[in-house]
Scaffold this active site. Structure first.
Site, PDB file in Angstrom:
ATOM      1  N   CYS A  43       0.831  -1.214   0.000  1.00  0.00           N
ATOM      2  CA  CYS A  43       0.000   0.000   0.000  1.00  0.00           C
ATOM      3  C   CYS A  43       0.863   1.261   0.000  1.00  0.00           C
ATOM      4  O   CYS A  43       0.342   2.369  -0.091  1.00  0.00           O
ATOM      5  CB  CYS A  43      -0.927   0.032   1.199  1.00  0.00           C
ATOM      6  SG  CYS A  43      -1.956  -1.413   1.340  1.00  0.00           S
ATOM      7  N   ASP A  76       2.719   2.395   2.554  1.00  0.00           N
ATOM      8  CA  ASP A  76       3.119   2.941   3.860  1.00  0.00           C
ATOM      9  C   ASP A  76       3.049   1.923   4.997  1.00  0.00           C
ATOM     10  O   ASP A  76       2.116   1.145   5.106  1.00  0.00           O
ATOM     11  CB  ASP A  76       2.352   4.224   4.241  1.00  0.00           C
ATOM     12  CG  ASP A  76       0.955   4.293   3.661  1.00  0.00           C
ATOM     13  OD1 ASP A  76       0.320   3.240   3.564  1.00  0.00           O
ATOM     14  OD2 ASP A  76       0.510   5.417   3.313  1.00  0.00           O
ATOM     15  N   CYS A  91       5.088   8.116   2.412  1.00  0.00           N
ATOM     16  CA  CYS A  91       5.272   9.432   1.815  1.00  0.00           C
ATOM     17  C   CYS A  91       5.627  10.458   2.894  1.00  0.00           C
ATOM     18  O   CYS A  91       5.617  10.158   4.091  1.00  0.00           O
ATOM     19  CB  CYS A  91       4.016   9.848   1.065  1.00  0.00           C
ATOM     20  SG  CYS A  91       2.561   9.945   2.103  1.00  0.00           S
ATOM     21  N   CYS A 151      -2.945   9.194   5.915  1.00  0.00           N
ATOM     22  CA  CYS A 151      -1.705   9.152   6.707  1.00  0.00           C
ATOM     23  C   CYS A 151      -2.003   9.412   8.179  1.00  0.00           C
ATOM     24  O   CYS A 151      -1.409   8.807   9.065  1.00  0.00           O
ATOM     25  CB  CYS A 151      -0.705  10.199   6.206  1.00  0.00           C
ATOM     26  SG  CYS A 151      -0.128   9.871   4.533  1.00  0.00           S
TER      27      CYS A 151
END
Lengths: 415, 139
Positions: free
Chosen positions: B37, B39, B63, B106
Site C-alpha cells: 500500500c 506505507d 510518503c 496518513c
C-alpha cells in the site's frame, strides 16, 4: 532580426531544481522560440486564406514545417496531418481507423503499458462494442512477438503499440509488429511521442500505417502535434473533428501557424543533431546509473538494451517514491508511486511488468535531455546517495530487511 | 503538492526516530500499514510505573505526510496516560499538519499506530500478570 535572450539551461538559475523530467515535457529550444515569434505578430495570416499574401506566407510556413516533420521520419509531407498533440493524434488514429473499418471487423489489439490516451481511447471503443485485447509485456517491458502474433485474428482491424515507453524508455520492435500486421491485413498505429529525436524512425522501410507525434517532447511548443497517415498503400480514417475540411478533411480547424512553425523547427534540429546529442546524453545517463548502482536493493525497471539514452527508471527498495522526491527537492523528477497520483494507485506500467507494488511505490524516473550537464548528474548522484541513506534509516522495512526478515512472510495490518 | 511548513519541518527534521527493545515489558510496539500500500508505520511507546508514556520512537516507510504524521504523534503521546493517548484523533493530526485531502489516510494510519502500540503494551502486561499468577498458583 529580433534579439531573443533566453537562459540556456533551466538549471542555470540557482534557485530552480535540476530538471530531470524531460519525458514530461522539454523546454522550447531558443532557436525554436525565435522562429515562432514572427508568426504571431508579423506573419499572422490564416494559412487557409488563399486570396492574399498574408495567407500565402502562412501557408508557405506551414508547408515548410510539414516537410521538416516528414523529413525526420522519412515520410512524404502529404502524409502529415496537424493535430493539437499526441493525445489527439492517438484518438484520431485509433477511433478514426476503427470507425472507418468497423464493417470489416471489430477487434483491436494494444498493450497494457501504453499511454492513457491509447488505453482510454480503447476503453471508449469497447463501449461502442469493439473487442480489445490488452497484451502483457515481458518483465523487461518488451512485447513478445509470438504473443502478438497469437492475438491477431481475421477480424483484427487495428493494433496500437508505442515506439518508446514514457515511463521506462524501452523501444519496441515495431518493424516486426508491422510485418505481422501487414500479413494479417491489420493496420498498425504507433505512438511515437517519446521517440522523435531519440531513435531513428524510417517510415519508408518500416511497415507502420499511422504514427502519432508531439512537439513538446522534442523541444517544440506544447499544443501541437501531428499524425502520419500512410498514402502507399493508402490508409483511410474517419475524421473526429469536422469543420472547414482542413488537412484533407481528416482534421478541421484553423492551423496554428506559429505552433506548426515551432514543431517544424524543433524536428529539423532533432534530425540534424540527434546522433551527437544522444551519444552525449547516453554518457550522462550511464554516469548517473554508475553513480548509484553499487547501492543495495536498487532495481532497474525495463530493458537496458532496448532503451532510449534519456531514460533511467529505478526502484529504491524500502523507500517510498514520494518521500524520496520530497527529500530530493533540488531535482525535478517523477515517480511511479501511488502517492504522487490522484488515483492513489502505483504505476500501471510497472505493474504490467509484473513488478511488486512495493517496487512500483519505490520507483523514480530520471529523464535527461538537451540541457543536462555533467555537473547536474554529479550533483544528483551525491544527493540521491545522501537521501537514500537518510530515508532507509527511517524505514522499518529496511530494519526488517537488514534483520533478515522476509517481508512476504509478514502478516501486514493493511488499512 | 504544496505542503505546510509544519509538515515539511517534521519531514525534514523528524523527531524521535529509532527503536526500543520490543521485548522490554514496558514497551508497546504498533506496526500498521503494508508495503504494497506504500506505507508502514512502526510506533513504539515506553510506559513508566505510573502508566504514563515517558518516551516514544518511530520508523516509517511512506510518503512525506506519513513520516510527518508519525513524527508528530511521538511528540503528542509523550507524557500522556494510555487512555489520554488513545484520545488523539486523526482529525487533529490532519489539522495540525494541514494535510491535503488525499493525504488524510496518513493521519488515520498514525491514529491506528497509537492504538496498536497501546494494545501491544496492554497485551504484554496481561500476559505478564497471567504468567506471574500462574507461577504463584504453581508454588
Amino acid at each position: 532580426m529580433r534579439v531573443y535572450v533566453m537562459q540556456n539551461s533551466p538549471a542555470a538559475n540557482a534557485r530552480s531544481p535540476i530538471y530531470l523530467d524531460y519525458s514530461a515535457t522539454t523546454p522550447v529550444d531558443p532557436r525554436v522560440a525565435e522562429k515562432m515569434i514572427s508568426y504571431l505578430t508579423e506573419h499572422f495570416g490564416n494559412p487557409a486564406s488563399r486570396s492574399h499574401e498574408y495567407g500565402w506566407k502562412a501557408e508557405q510556413a506551414v508547408e515548410e514545417a510539414r516537410e521538416q516533420v516528414a523529413a525526420l521520419v522519412q515520410a512524404d509531407s502529404k502524409e502529415i496531418i496537424w493535430t493539437s498533440g499526441a493525445t489527439e493524434s492517438n484518438n484520431l488514429a485509433i477511433k478514426g481507423a476503427a470507425h472507418f473499418h468497423r464493417a470489416k471487423g471489430r477487434h483491436l489489439i494494444t498493450v497494457k503499458t501504453e499511454h492513457k490516451s491509447v488505453l482510454d481511447t480503447m476503453r471508449e471503443l469497447e463501449r461502442e462494442e469493439f473487442e480489445v485485447t490488452y497484451l502483457n509485456p515481458d518483465p523487461d517491458g518488451l512485447i513478445d512477438p509470438d504473443m502478438f502474433a497469437a492475438a491477431l485474428r481475421p477480424d483484427t482491424v487495428l493494433a496500437s503499440a508505442m515506439l518508446v515507453n514514457n515511463e521506462i524508455g524501452v523501444i519496441q520492435d515495431i518493424a516486426a509488429l508491422g510485418a505481422m500486421c501487414r500479413a494479417n491485413g491489420t493496420l498498425l498505429h504507433v505512438d511515437a511521442a517519446q521517440a522523435t529525436g531519440k531513435c531513428v524512425i524510417d517510415l519508408e522501410k518500416t511497415p507502420v500505417d499511422l504514427m502519432s507525434f508531439s512537439a513538446h517532447k522534442t523541444y517544440g511548443p506544447k499544443g501541437i502535434g501531428a499524425l502520419y497517415v500512410r498514402r502507399k498503400p493508402r490508409v483511410r480514417i474517419e475524421a473526429q473533428i469536422h469543420g472547414g475540411g482542413h488537412e484533407s478533411g481528416m482534421r478541421s480547424g484553423t492551423l496554428p501557424t506559429h505552433q506548426i512553425v515551432g514543431m517544424g523547427e524543433a524536428f529539423r534540429i532533432a534530425r540534424e543533431e540527434m546522433t551527437l546529442e544522444n551519444a552525449r546524453i547516453k554518457r550522462l545517463r550511464n554516469r548517473l546509473l554508475d553513480g548509484v548502482r553499487d547501492l543495495e536493493e536498487v532495481y532497474i525497471n525495463g530493458s537496458m538494451e532496448q532503451r532510449v539514452a534519456h531514460n533511467l527508471n529505478l526502484s529504491f527498495n524500502y523507500i517510498e517514491g514520494e518521500s524520496l522526491m520530497m527529500a530530493m527537492k533540488d531535482l525535478a523528477v517523477s515517480s511511479g508511486s501511488a502517492c504522487t497520483s490522484a488515483s492513489l494507485e502505483p504505476s500501471y506500467v510497472l505493474r504490467a511488468l509484473g513488478r511488486p507494488d512495493q517496487l512500483a511505490h519505490s520507483s523514480i524516473r530520471f529523464t535527461l535531455g538537451r540541457y543536462t550537464t555533467e555537473q547536474d548528474i554529479d550533483y544528483a548522484v551525491a544527493l540521491i546517495r545522501e537521501k537514500i541513506q537518510k530515508l532507509r534509516d527511517l524505514s522499518p522495512l529496511w530494519d526488517m530487511y537488514k534483520a533478515g526478515i522476509d517481508l512476504d512472510s509478514v502478516q501486514w495490518a493493511a488499512h | 503538492m504544496a505542503y505546510s511548513d509544519k509538515l515539511i519541518d517534521h519531514y525534514e527534521n523528524p523527531r524521535n526516530v529509532g527503536s526500543f527493545d520490543a521485548d522490554d515489558g514496558n514497551v508497546g510496539t504498533g506496526m500498521i500499514g503494508a508495503p504494497a500500500c506504500g506505507d508502514v508505520m512502526r510506533l513504539q511507546i515506553k510506559v513508566d510505573a505510573e502508566g504514563r508514556i515517558e518516551e516514544a520512537r518511530f520508523k516509517t516507510y511512506g510518503c512525506g505526510s506519513a513520516i510527518a504524521s508519525s513524527s508528530l504523534v511521538t511528540e503528542w503521546v509523550k507524557g500522556k496516560t494510555l487512555s489520554e493517548a488513545l484520545e488523539i484523533k486523526n482529525s487533529a493530526i490532519a489539522e495540525e499538519l494541514a494535510l491535503p485531502p488525499v493525504k488524510i489516510h496518513c493521519s488515520v494510519l498514525a491514529e491506528g499506530a497509537i492504538r496498536a502500540a497501546v494494545d501491544n503494551y496492554l497485551a504484554k502486561q496481561k500476559s505478564a500478570e497471567e504468567s506471574s499468577q500462574a507461577g504463584k498458583s504453581a508454588a
